[in-house]
Design an enzyme around this catalytic site. Structure first.
Site, short mmCIF file in Angstrom:
data_model
loop_
_atom_site.label_atom_id
_atom_site.label_comp_id
_atom_site.label_asym_id
_atom_site.label_seq_id
_atom_site.Cartn_x
_atom_site.Cartn_y
_atom_site.Cartn_z
N SER A 281 101.70 -39.86 50.41
CA SER A 281 102.13 -41.00 51.21
C SER A 281 102.74 -40.48 52.50
O SER A 281 103.42 -39.45 52.51
CB SER A 281 103.17 -41.82 50.44
OG SER A 281 103.83 -42.74 51.30
N LYS A 287 105.37 -39.71 46.11
CA LYS A 287 104.23 -40.43 45.54
C LYS A 287 103.01 -39.53 45.40
O LYS A 287 102.76 -38.65 46.21
CB LYS A 287 103.87 -41.64 46.41
CG LYS A 287 104.90 -42.75 46.41
CD LYS A 287 104.33 -44.00 47.07
CE LYS A 287 103.23 -44.60 46.21
NZ LYS A 287 102.62 -45.79 46.84
N ASN A 289 99.30 -40.68 44.74
CA ASN A 289 98.42 -41.84 44.57
C ASN A 289 97.06 -41.45 44.00
O ASN A 289 96.48 -40.45 44.43
CB ASN A 289 98.22 -42.55 45.92
CG ASN A 289 99.52 -43.01 46.52
OD1 ASN A 289 100.34 -43.62 45.85
ND2 ASN A 289 99.73 -42.71 47.80
N ARG A 320 56.78 -66.02 58.01
CA ARG A 320 57.67 -65.08 58.67
C ARG A 320 59.02 -65.74 58.84
O ARG A 320 59.14 -66.77 59.51
CB ARG A 320 57.14 -64.64 60.05
CG ARG A 320 58.00 -63.60 60.76
CD ARG A 320 57.68 -62.18 60.29
NE ARG A 320 56.40 -61.75 60.84
CZ ARG A 320 55.29 -61.61 60.10
NH1 ARG A 320 55.31 -61.88 58.80
NH2 ARG A 320 54.18 -61.22 60.65
#
Length: 385
Positions: A281, A287, A289, A320
Site C-alpha cells: 500500500s 498491508k 494485499n 449487411r
C-alpha cells in the site's frame, strides 16, 4: 502467427504497444493484447487476402502466378495511416486492398480480393485473431485450473469452515473448496476450446451469394487458414459470435469465483491464505494485499458488459449490418483482453498461493467431521478433462 507476420511489415512491429501499455500488464492482459494489437490486425487482414488469392487460384478464378505474386508481396503498412484511410469507407479492408493492388502492380492488381467483400476479410481476420489470442487464454485457464487441482490434492483433508451467506456453516476441507475452483475453470476452458475450434472463415461476396466464386473456394480458404469450413455465409447470422461471447463471459466468471474467495480468505480477520507476492500500500506499509486476485476480479468484471454488446449486435439488418457489425471489432478484442487478463492474474494468484491450515483449523469445532469432502475431492480430480 509468424507465417502471417511474414506477409506484412509495419513501422512499429517491434514495439508491440497494445491498447494500454500502462494497464495491460497490471490487469494481466498483456500476453493476450500482444496478439490483438494494430499490427496483428493488419497481419491477419493480409493473411486472409493471401489465402483468398491462393484458394481462388486453386479453383481457376485467378492465374496461379498472380496468387504467387500476392503471397510474395512485401507490404509496408503504417496502421495509423491505414486507420485514417479507413474512415471514408468505414473499414480498413478498402484502403488495404488498394495498397495491395498498388504493391503488386497493374497486371496482378485485379486478382487481389477476388470475389470477396470487406466483411469477408474483416470477419475472417477477427476469427484468426481470436484464435491467436485464444491460445494464450486457454493456456492460462489450464494453468489456473492445474494450480487449483494441486491445492485440492494437497489439502484434501485440511479442515476449514464452509461459509454460506457470509456466515459459518459446517466444516469442509480446503481441498474441496479448491476442487470446486478447478471444476469451474475446467468446464469453462473446455467449452471455450470447443467454440474456438469451431470458428469458421467467412466468404460470401457482396451479398452473401458467392456469385463470383465456385462454392469450394470458401472451404479451401478456411483450410488454408486453419479455420472451420463456413458452409453457408454468415454475414448477418451472428450466432457464432454470440456463442464466443458467451463462452468468454463464462470463462471470466469462472476466474472471478476463486479470485473472490482468495480476496476474502486473505482478509486480516481470516488470514487463511496469502499470495506469494502480495501488493503493498502506498500509505499503509503494514498491508499485504492479494493483488493478483484483486486484479483478476477487476478484469473479469469487465466481461459481462462486453458480452452484452456482442449479443446486442446480433440483429444485423438484411445482408449487411449498419453499425452492429462494426461494433464487434473492438468489443471482441476488449473481451479477449478482459477474460485473458482474469485468467492470467488468477493463475499467478493460485500458483503462488500459501495456505495456512492452522488459521483454518482455529474456526473448526473440535471433533467436527468434514462429511465426504475427501471423496468428493478425489472424484473431482479424477473427472478432470
Amino acid at each position: 502467427m509468424s507465417t502471417c507476420e511474414r506477409a506484412v511489415r509495419t513501422p512499429d512491429r517491434e514495439v508491440r504497444v497494445a491498447r494500454g501499455a500502462l494497464f495491460d500488464p497490471l490487469f494481466g492482459g498483456d500476453r493476450v493484447a500482444a496478439r490483438l494489437d494494430d499490427a496483428a490486425w493488419v497481419a491477419a487482414l493480409v493473411a486472409v487476402e493471401v489465402a483468398l488469392a491462393q484458394a481462388a487460384a486453386a479453383h481457376g478464378v485467378i492465374p496461379a502466378e498472380h496468387a504467387e505474386a500476392i503471397a510474395a508481396v512485401d507490404l509496408d503498412v503504417d496502421p495509423a495511416a491505414l486507420g485514417a484511410a479507413a474512415v471514408e469507407g468505414g473499414n480498413p479492408v478498402i484502403p488495404l486492398v488498394r495498397a495491395l493492388r498498388a504493391a503488386v502492380g497493374p497486371e496482378v492488381g485485379p486478382s487481389v480480393h477476388p470475389g470477396a467483400t470487406s466483411q469477408d476479410v474483416m470477419d475472417t481476420a477477427a476469427v484468426l485473431l481470436t484464435g491467436w489470442a485464444g491460445e494464450v487464454l486457454l493456456d492460462d485457464l489450464r494453468g489456473a485450473a492445474d494450480a487449483a487441482a494441486r491445492l485440492a490434492a494437497a489439502h484434501r483433508g485440511t479442515p476449514t469452515m464452509a461459509r454460506t451467506l457470509g456466515q459459518q456453516a459446517l466444516p469442509t476441507t480446503f481441498g474441496l473448496v479448491a476442487a470446486g475452483w478447478c471444476t469451474g475453470l475446467d468446464r469453462a476452458r473446455t467449452r471455450l476450446a470447443a467454440v474456438l475450434s469451431g470458428l469458421p472463415a467467412q466468404l460470401g461476396g457482396p451479398a452473401g451469394t458467392l456469385d463470383r466464386l465456385p462454392l469450394p473456394v470458401a472451404a479451401d480458404l478456411a483450410a488454408r487458414l486453419g479455420l472451420a469450413d463456413p458452409g453457408v455465409p454468415w454475414h448477418t447470422e451472428r450466432t457464432r459470435i454470440g456463442e464466443l461471447a458467451g463462452a468468454l463471459g463464462v470463462a471470466g466468471g469462472a476466474c472471478a469465483k476463486p479470485a473472490t474467495d482468495v480476496v476474502l480468505l486473505a482478509g486480516t480477520e481470516l488470514g487463511e491464505v496469502s499470495e506469494a507476492a502480495p501488493g503493498d500500500s502506498s500509505s499503509m506499509p503494514h498491508k499485504r494485499n492479494p493483488i493478483a486476485a484483486v486484479t483478476a476480479r477487476a478484469s473479469a468484471r469487465r466481461a459481462p458488459g462486453l458480452v452484452a454488446v456482442l449479443l446486442a449486435a446480433m440483429d444485423g439488418e438484411h445482408q449487411r449490418a449498419a453499425g452492429a457489425w462494426h461494433s464487434e471489432w473492438e468489443t471482441l478484442a476488449d473481451l479477449l483482453r478482459a477474460t485473458g487478463g482474469a485468467a492470467s492474474r488468477l493463475r499467478t494468484s493460485l500458483e503462488g498461493l500459501t495456505v495456512h491450515p492452522e488459521r483454518m483449523a482455529a474456526s473448526v469445532p473440535d471433533g467436527a467431521g468434514t462429511g465426504r469432502a475427501g471423496e468428493l475431492v478425489d472424484a473431482a480430480l479424477a473427472a478432470r478433462p
